[in-house]
Design a protein around this motif. Structure first.
Motif, PDB file in Angstrom:
ATOM      1  N   PRO A 312     -24.018  13.171  25.494  1.00  0.00           N
ATOM      2  CA  PRO A 312     -22.893  13.989  25.972  1.00  0.00           C
ATOM      3  C   PRO A 312     -22.166  14.654  24.810  1.00  0.00           C
ATOM      4  N   ALA A 313     -21.600  15.812  25.066  1.00  0.00           N
ATOM      5  CA  ALA A 313     -20.855  16.518  24.021  1.00  0.00           C
ATOM      6  C   ALA A 313     -19.635  15.736  23.577  1.00  0.00           C
ATOM      7  N   SER A 314     -19.150  14.831  24.409  1.00  0.00           N
ATOM      8  CA  SER A 314     -18.027  13.984  24.011  1.00  0.00           C
ATOM      9  C   SER A 314     -18.430  12.996  22.918  1.00  0.00           C
ATOM     10  N   LEU A 315     -19.751  12.780  22.749  1.00  0.00           N
ATOM     11  CA  LEU A 315     -20.271  11.937  21.666  1.00  0.00           C
ATOM     12  C   LEU A 315     -20.590  12.775  20.437  1.00  0.00           C
ATOM     13  N   ILE A 316     -21.290  13.894  20.644  1.00  0.00           N
ATOM     14  CA  ILE A 316     -21.622  14.789  19.536  1.00  0.00           C
ATOM     15  C   ILE A 316     -21.564  16.229  20.027  1.00  0.00           C
ATOM     16  N   ALA A 317     -20.669  16.997  19.438  1.00  0.00           N
ATOM     17  CA  ALA A 317     -20.439  18.377  19.858  1.00  0.00           C
ATOM     18  C   ALA A 317     -20.892  19.336  18.761  1.00  0.00           C
ATOM     19  N   GLY A 318     -20.791  20.624  19.034  1.00  0.00           N
ATOM     20  CA  GLY A 318     -21.148  21.675  18.060  1.00  0.00           C
ATOM     21  C   GLY A 318     -20.129  22.783  18.175  1.00  0.00           C
ATOM     22  N   GLY A 319     -20.288  23.691  17.283  1.00  0.00           N
ATOM     23  CA  GLY A 319     -21.417  24.092  16.501  1.00  0.00           C
ATOM     24  C   GLY A 319     -22.386  24.936  17.320  1.00  0.00           C
ATOM     25  N   LYS A 320     -23.295  25.546  16.587  1.00  0.00           N
ATOM     26  CA  LYS A 320     -24.290  26.451  17.140  1.00  0.00           C
ATOM     27  C   LYS A 320     -25.607  25.726  17.301  1.00  0.00           C
ATOM     28  N   ALA A 321     -26.318  25.987  18.396  1.00  0.00           N
ATOM     29  CA  ALA A 321     -27.633  25.409  18.607  1.00  0.00           C
ATOM     30  C   ALA A 321     -28.636  26.083  17.677  1.00  0.00           C
ATOM     31  N   GLY A 322     -29.249  25.286  16.786  1.00  0.00           N
ATOM     32  CA  GLY A 322     -30.216  25.860  15.866  1.00  0.00           C
ATOM     33  C   GLY A 322     -30.060  25.279  14.483  1.00  0.00           C
ATOM     34  N   ARG A 323     -30.611  26.022  13.501  1.00  0.00           N
ATOM     35  CA  ARG A 323     -30.556  25.563  12.125  1.00  0.00           C
ATOM     36  C   ARG A 323     -30.692  26.756  11.197  1.00  0.00           C
ATOM     37  N   PHE A 324     -29.728  26.927  10.287  1.00  0.00           N
ATOM     38  CA  PHE A 324     -29.760  27.987   9.284  1.00  0.00           C
ATOM     39  C   PHE A 324     -30.019  29.376   9.899  1.00  0.00           C
ATOM     40  N   ASN A 325     -29.157  29.781  10.805  1.00  0.00           N
ATOM     41  CA  ASN A 325     -29.242  31.099  11.439  1.00  0.00           C
ATOM     42  C   ASN A 325     -30.488  31.302  12.291  1.00  0.00           C
ATOM     43  N   ASN A 326     -31.229  30.238  12.546  1.00  0.00           N
ATOM     44  CA  ASN A 326     -32.327  30.277  13.503  1.00  0.00           C
ATOM     45  C   ASN A 326     -31.779  29.755  14.829  1.00  0.00           C
ATOM     46  N   TYR A 327     -31.332  30.672  15.676  1.00  0.00           N
ATOM     47  CA  TYR A 327     -30.655  30.292  16.906  1.00  0.00           C
ATOM     48  C   TYR A 327     -31.648  29.813  17.956  1.00  0.00           C
ATOM     49  N   TRP A 328     -31.303  28.740  18.621  1.00  0.00           N
ATOM     50  CA  TRP A 328     -32.131  28.200  19.693  1.00  0.00           C
ATOM     51  C   TRP A 328     -31.543  28.663  21.021  1.00  0.00           C
ATOM     52  N   GLU A 329     -32.007  29.822  21.476  1.00  0.00           N
ATOM     53  CA  GLU A 329     -31.373  30.483  22.614  1.00  0.00           C
ATOM     54  C   GLU A 329     -31.521  29.711  23.913  1.00  0.00           C
ATOM     55  N   SER A 330     -32.678  29.089  24.149  1.00  0.00           N
ATOM     56  CA  SER A 330     -32.844  28.374  25.423  1.00  0.00           C
ATOM     57  C   SER A 330     -31.904  27.174  25.500  1.00  0.00           C
ATOM     58  N   GLU A 331     -31.786  26.413  24.400  1.00  0.00           N
ATOM     59  CA  GLU A 331     -30.870  25.273  24.394  1.00  0.00           C
ATOM     60  C   GLU A 331     -29.419  25.737  24.561  1.00  0.00           C
ATOM     61  N   ALA A 332     -29.089  26.852  23.901  1.00  0.00           N
ATOM     62  CA  ALA A 332     -27.731  27.377  24.017  1.00  0.00           C
ATOM     63  C   ALA A 332     -27.428  27.804  25.445  1.00  0.00           C
ATOM     64  N   PHE A 333     -28.395  28.428  26.100  1.00  0.00           N
ATOM     65  CA  PHE A 333     -28.174  28.885  27.472  1.00  0.00           C
ATOM     66  C   PHE A 333     -28.021  27.695  28.419  1.00  0.00           C
ATOM     67  N   LEU A 334     -28.859  26.699  28.258  1.00  0.00           N
ATOM     68  CA  LEU A 334     -28.886  25.580  29.197  1.00  0.00           C
ATOM     69  C   LEU A 334     -27.726  24.600  29.002  1.00  0.00           C
ATOM     70  N   PHE A 335     -27.315  24.417  27.752  1.00  0.00           N
ATOM     71  CA  PHE A 335     -26.299  23.406  27.466  1.00  0.00           C
ATOM     72  C   PHE A 335     -25.016  23.989  26.874  1.00  0.00           C
ATOM     73  N   GLY A 336     -25.072  25.243  26.437  1.00  0.00           N
ATOM     74  CA  GLY A 336     -23.922  25.861  25.796  1.00  0.00           C
ATOM     75  C   GLY A 336     -23.821  25.463  24.331  1.00  0.00           C
ATOM     76  N   ASP A 337     -23.069  26.207  23.578  1.00  0.00           N
ATOM     77  CA  ASP A 337     -22.720  25.862  22.200  1.00  0.00           C
ATOM     78  C   ASP A 337     -21.511  26.698  21.812  1.00  0.00           C
ATOM     79  N   ASN A 338     -21.205  26.765  20.528  1.00  0.00           N
ATOM     80  CA  ASN A 338     -19.967  27.417  20.121  1.00  0.00           C
ATOM     81  C   ASN A 338     -20.206  28.660  19.275  1.00  0.00           C
ATOM     82  N   TYR A 339     -19.435  29.661  19.558  1.00  0.00           N
ATOM     83  CA  TYR A 339     -19.371  30.822  18.687  1.00  0.00           C
ATOM     84  C   TYR A 339     -18.748  30.392  17.361  1.00  0.00           C
ATOM     85  N   GLN A 340     -19.410  30.706  16.234  1.00  0.00           N
ATOM     86  CA  GLN A 340     -18.985  30.162  14.945  1.00  0.00           C
ATOM     87  C   GLN A 340     -17.974  31.028  14.188  1.00  0.00           C
TER      88      GLN A 340
END
Length: 496
Positions: A312-340
């Motif tokens: 759960p995001a209450s345990l570990i939140a973000g942040g952007k889905a991905g790593r070093f500007n490699n965005y993980w769009e499917s994970e972001a769409f399905l679970f959401g993430d944060n505009y940095q």
């Protein structure tokens, strides 16, 4: 981040470490016999935390990171001549914060300042004990005074301002450099040479042996001084970039031993009611223990979809889905993430014209397509993740469908491709929906949520960085409204 445009790999030794010996660099003094420092009296536990027993933090976090927008603002980069290349002053930063607060309709926000110290970004570590004087307001006596002013003013706009630091890096221009060399606090390879991984602004960046440093109480001292300087007791959070374990073969220090100290550090700060957010959780395997439940949020939320479904995001939140500007769009769409925010307001590294209104236009898209859904998803529990169908089902009838690019709640559409119509759960004084379109549309029908039943008309207000524009009444027909939106625009839909 320390992995940046200006960082280049310098030396690679045959044994696999980047290193330079003391005699190779005139700035590095030869080791001299010194009286051994007494060990710090250590009663901080270093064992791993088993989050699976409760799926909750070891201790409650000081902020609700799953209900806040997590951002950085890039303030300055050091010049080679010893001056500071200023991107944003503290006064500029407040203008950014005001605009983002208006666009997000008062969403809680946490901003970490990058390059707030000395002459700018990642400079003079392991010290972080002076403010960058180039960032101060003209009317203030010091940058410290201006920083405190920013913290106080930002709080009026639902924003917590803290700092970004690196605790495991050292440079030979640091005020602490000679002391750290003499006390054997720099990592060494098996041959006894200092370990460095890159150069920054013409200087090697060395690894700090935090195991030795912690043992002698120096890491604790650094953190205590930082906490006092930037008022961490007031803001309750800080950000550690590149927070992953380094080994020191010459000292017999392993990655596992370093991670013990990292966990001690997180608990030490939490004892002071200060959370430590970090850059990565895995970073392609550089982290053995992601330390779920000890660190509340990661700048890069590099979790797989399966992990996102379980944690759960209450345990570990973000942040952007991905790593070093490699965005993980499917994970972001399905679970959401944060505009940095950082890249849209970094006018030095990204070749942008310093135009706040232009940056705010870029911010709208990130807030609408990432943060707003994330804030809504985080009020729900994941019930199932279907990898083949690319679909996540949450409780309450909420379904995110990446294959069809829709989000629906009990059949009511909240997102259709890059058009959104999400209720804003952090607004409690009235019911409000935020409508946005990336490309614009004409006469698109949106069904109102079930708890809007009986509403005969709504007010629609344009949302900009300057606040709400003039409202327009829109008739509700059969529980729906019809909207026309220009590209990259927000409307606040409110009950009358």
């Amino acid at each position: 981040m320390k992995h940046n445009i200006l960082l280049t790999i310098t030396l690679i030794c045959s044994i696999g470490f980047c290193a330079v010996s003391c005699s190779d660099d005139a700035e590095i003094p030869m080791m001299e016999p010194v009286a051994e420092l007494p060990d710090w009296e250590d009663d901080i536990p270093g064992e791993e935390y088993d989050y699976t027993l409760t799926m909750a933090p070891e201790r409650p976090y000081m902020h609700e990171y799953d209900k806040a927008m997590l951002m950085k603002l890039f303030m300055a980069r050091p010049n080679t001549d010893g001056t500071s290349n200023v991107n944003l002053t503290f006064e500029d930063a407040l203008e950014v914060i005001k605009g983002l607060d208006a666009i997000t309709r008062g969403l809680p926000k946490i901003v970490y300042l990058v390059g707030w110290q000395y002459e700018g970004h990642d400079w003079k570590y392991p010290a972080f004990h002076e403010f960058n004087e180039a960032l101060k307001r003209p009317q203030d006596a010091s940058a410290r005074e201006s920083f405190y002013w920013l913290q106080d003013e930002a709080a009026k706009y639902n924003t917590t301002v803290s700092v970004h630091v690196l605790v495991q890096d050292a440079e030979s221009n640091s005020p602490l450099w000679h002391e750290y060399v003499k006390n054997d606090f720099i990592c060494k390879n098996a041959a006894g040479s200092f370990i460095t991984r890159a150069t920054f602004n013409g200087l090697p960046m060395y690894d700090v042996n935090i195991v030795n440093e912690w043992k002698k109480g120096y890491l604790q001292k650094r953190l205590d001084e930082l906490a006092e300087l930037v008022r961490l007791d007031k803001v309750k959070t800080m950000h550690c970039d590149a927070f992953y374990a380094r080994e020191s073969p010459f000292h017999g220090v392993t990655v596992e031993q370093t991670e013990v100290v990292m966990r001690k550090m997180l608990r030490y700060m939490r004892d002071k009611e200060i959370d430590v957010t970090i850059e990565f959780l895995h970073n392609g395997g550089e982290r053995v223990d992601p330390m779920f439940g000890l660190n509340p949020a990661a700048w890069w939320l590099d979790l797989t979809a399966y992990e996102r479904a379980q944690l759960p995001a209450s345990l570990i939140a973000g942040g952007k889905a991905g790593r070093f500007n490699n965005y993980w769009e499917s994970e972001a769409f399905l679970f959401g993430d944060n505009y940095q925010a950082e890249s849209d307001f970094n006018y030095i590294d990204y070749g942008l014209i310093k135009d706040l209104s232009h940056s705010m236009k870029a911010a709208r898209k990130g807030i609408a397509l990432y943060t707003i859904p994330y804030m809504y998803f985080n009020r729900h529990k994941v019930e199932s993740y279907d990898a083949e169908a690319q679909k996540v089902t949450y409780d309450g009838g909420l379904v995110a469908d990446y294959r069809n690019l829709t989000v629906k709640e009990n059949g009511v559409t909240l997102r259709d491709h890059n058009n959104i119509f999400f209720p804003l759960p952090w607004i409690t004084g009235h019911k409000e929906i935020l409508a946005y379109s990336q490309n614009g549309y004409t006469r698109k029908e949106w069904k109102l949520p079930a708890d809007w039943t009986g509403v005969t008309s709504v007010m629609a207000y344009p949302v900009t960085e300057n606040g709400l524009g003039e409202g327009q009444e829109i008739e509700v027909s059969d529980g729906s409204i019809t909207l026309s939106l220009e590209a990259n625009t927000f409307l606040s839909i409110q009950q009358q």
